[in-house]
Write a protein that holds these residues in place. Sequence first.
Motif, PDB file in Angstrom:
ATOM      1  N   ALA A 174       0.834  -1.206   0.000  1.00 40.81           N
ATOM      2  CA  ALA A 174       0.000   0.000   0.000  1.00 40.81           C
ATOM      3  C   ALA A 174       0.866   1.253   0.000  1.00 40.81           C
ATOM      4  O   ALA A 174       0.560   2.236  -0.682  1.00 40.81           O
ATOM      5  CB  ALA A 174      -0.935  -0.005   1.209  1.00 40.81           C
ATOM      6  N   SER A 341      -3.946  -2.716  17.047  1.00 42.44           N
ATOM      7  CA  SER A 341      -3.596  -1.509  16.305  1.00 42.44           C
ATOM      8  C   SER A 341      -3.452  -0.320  17.246  1.00 42.44           C
ATOM      9  O   SER A 341      -3.956  -0.325  18.363  1.00 42.44           O
ATOM     10  CB  SER A 341      -4.682  -1.231  15.254  1.00 42.44           C
ATOM     11  N   GLU A 462       0.566 -14.302   4.354  1.00 42.74           N
ATOM     12  CA  GLU A 462      -0.841 -13.890   4.304  1.00 42.74           C
ATOM     13  C   GLU A 462      -1.723 -15.061   3.852  1.00 42.74           C
ATOM     14  O   GLU A 462      -2.757 -15.349   4.473  1.00 42.74           O
ATOM     15  CB  GLU A 462      -0.962 -12.712   3.346  1.00 42.74           C
ATOM     16  N   ARG A 479      -0.644  -2.117   5.936  1.00 46.61           N
ATOM     17  CA  ARG A 479      -2.089  -1.915   5.835  1.00 46.61           C
ATOM     18  C   ARG A 479      -2.777  -3.018   5.025  1.00 46.61           C
ATOM     19  O   ARG A 479      -3.814  -3.553   5.432  1.00 46.61           O
ATOM     20  CB  ARG A 479      -2.382  -0.551   5.204  1.00 46.61           C
ATOM     21  N   ALA A 480      -2.195  -3.373   3.878  1.00 50.32           N
ATOM     22  CA  ALA A 480      -2.802  -4.401   3.028  1.00 50.32           C
ATOM     23  C   ALA A 480      -2.866  -5.739   3.755  1.00 50.32           C
ATOM     24  O   ALA A 480      -3.874  -6.457   3.683  1.00 50.32           O
ATOM     25  CB  ALA A 480      -2.002  -4.542   1.730  1.00 50.32           C
ATOM     26  N   CYS A 482      -2.979  -6.319   7.042  1.00 54.96           N
ATOM     27  CA  CYS A 482      -3.987  -6.272   8.113  1.00 54.96           C
ATOM     28  C   CYS A 482      -5.401  -6.350   7.546  1.00 54.96           C
ATOM     29  O   CYS A 482      -6.254  -7.072   8.071  1.00 54.96           O
ATOM     30  CB  CYS A 482      -3.823  -5.002   8.942  1.00 54.96           C
ATOM     31  N   GLU A 483      -5.647  -5.601   6.484  1.00 57.02           N
ATOM     32  CA  GLU A 483      -6.984  -5.592   5.890  1.00 57.02           C
ATOM     33  C   GLU A 483      -7.361  -6.969   5.361  1.00 57.02           C
ATOM     34  O   GLU A 483      -8.525  -7.385   5.446  1.00 57.02           O
ATOM     35  CB  GLU A 483      -7.051  -4.557   4.769  1.00 57.02           C
ATOM     36  N   ASN A 484      -6.392  -7.691   4.821  1.00 51.88           N
ATOM     37  CA  ASN A 484      -6.677  -9.005   4.238  1.00 51.88           C
ATOM     38  C   ASN A 484      -6.776 -10.110   5.276  1.00 51.88           C
ATOM     39  O   ASN A 484      -7.532 -11.072   5.085  1.00 51.88           O
ATOM     40  CB  ASN A 484      -5.594  -9.378   3.216  1.00 51.88           C
ATOM     41  N   ILE A 489     -10.111  -6.231  14.814  1.00 49.56           N
ATOM     42  CA  ILE A 489      -9.082  -5.221  15.099  1.00 49.56           C
ATOM     43  C   ILE A 489      -9.357  -4.618  16.468  1.00 49.56           C
ATOM     44  O   ILE A 489     -10.475  -4.170  16.756  1.00 49.56           O
ATOM     45  CB  ILE A 489      -9.063  -4.121  14.026  1.00 49.56           C
ATOM     46  N   GLU A 491      -8.201  -1.603  18.764  1.00 52.00           N
ATOM     47  CA  GLU A 491      -7.497  -0.324  18.676  1.00 52.00           C
ATOM     48  C   GLU A 491      -7.114   0.152  20.065  1.00 52.00           C
ATOM     49  O   GLU A 491      -7.962   0.248  20.957  1.00 52.00           O
ATOM     50  CB  GLU A 491      -8.403   0.727  18.007  1.00 52.00           C
TER      51      GLU A 491
END
Length: 498
Positions: A174, A341, A462, A479-480, A482-484, A489, A491
């Motif tokens: 990303a 996060s 991943e 970021r990519a 974590c999103e995948n 999550i 925080e």
Amino acid sequence: MSLINVTNLTFAYESSYDPIFENVSFQIDTDWKLGFTGRNGRGKTTFLNLLQGKYEYSGNISSAVSFDYFPYHVEHKEYLTLDVIEEIYPEYVHWQIVRELNLLKVSEDVLYRPYASLSNGEQTKVMLAALFTKENRFLLIDEPTNHLDMHARKSVSDYLNKKSGYILVSHDRAFLDDCVDHILSINKTNIEIQKGNFSAWWENKKRQDQFELASDEKLRKDIKRLTDSAKRTGNWSHEVEKTKNGTRNSGSKVDKGYIGHKAAKMMKRSKNLEQRQQSAIEEKSKLLKNIESSESLAISQLEYHKKQLAELENISISYGSKTVCENVSFTIEQGERIALSGKNGSGKSSILKLICGEDLQYTGHLSRDRQLKISYVSQDTSHLRGSLSDYATSSGIDESLFKSILRKLDFSRLQFEKDISTYSGGQKKKVLIAKSLSEQAHLHIWDEPLNFIDVISRMQIEELLLEYAPTILFVEHDRAFCENVATKIVELEGIQEA
């Protein structure tokens, strides 16, 4: 606009027989925002050092610009930040530094604080601000995202997107997509440059690989046919040699002069044919070598007797009088992939260590069975040294499985013979991950596991987590990734300074 010309570049370290680069030629436009990618150990940092003239090499590198390297080595971190900037760039203009810091969303007051008191993100931004104020310079930016949280990565990528004239080494997909317009990639058999961001390059790479794989079966059949033919030719040569003994199978005598002359002609012919066949085999084999191997990894977690593995209720952690996080509450249940996060300093690593059983000063309630087995990957790799075999033995893991995982993560057989302390940062992180994947555990806890690790290996890891769905708690700023990967999550807000 000017060009950096690399012509017939060849380089090998004194301790190695294998060249890192061999007769490499390409051009770089100094106006480009150039992303630099390739698997760990392929020579990215080495190439940056060659640009700076740190090593002797054969071939030629010519450029009308000078090079500056990030991260700049700061000798006196106890100095005020303004004094450190003067060390980096003695002719700096104050208002220009302030302008760059504003673009990076950093307050001017950092200039009057000791450099050592700045966070990792602040130090990165100050250094970039100082280097980008220099004139007629081409920046060599080597992995600026390591240890930066997502917020800092976003502000740095936004800043770089407004700049030009740099090579950026990063394994964060990303991040690269946000701030590069060309990709320089070190592949298995060549170096190539493509226009576009990382995602565009990766799509092209996959198409090229598919094309090669479509040709793979035919090539392998051709190679097998040529190999079999070469073997027959070799056997023929051997049989001709045997006739020089002066007897046939029937036992009758033969004219040795005639046979010697005939054998010499046949031997020469067979050797020429054998050489042509071997050259053809090598040429066809080269066509198969540029596909990156990224074999599937596997993980086998132990079954746990409860659905819930751990629970945190209103946890606050302190170091002396300093509280790093407070009122943290969440549960870990089987099959969850939890991303922890928050900004750097918000207590993420402390939470991981607490769950792993480290003796920390905390309040609140932590529920975790004593029989829960945890496999932990730390940020720190400084303790790694010695041979892989000794490390596997001392870690109580199966050496064959451990090395098999490393092979899948692009370790060569030669790498197995080296001391771990000589490995690159990415290779050391792979050692820790391979160890973790070899351990018997109910829960995996990984603290920034992807730092320094190449992008193809990141995708392998991943895919592993998506396919096997292990229970894992991790901190990661890619970021990519974590999103995948993350199913949940958590925080952490961190402590607000008064």
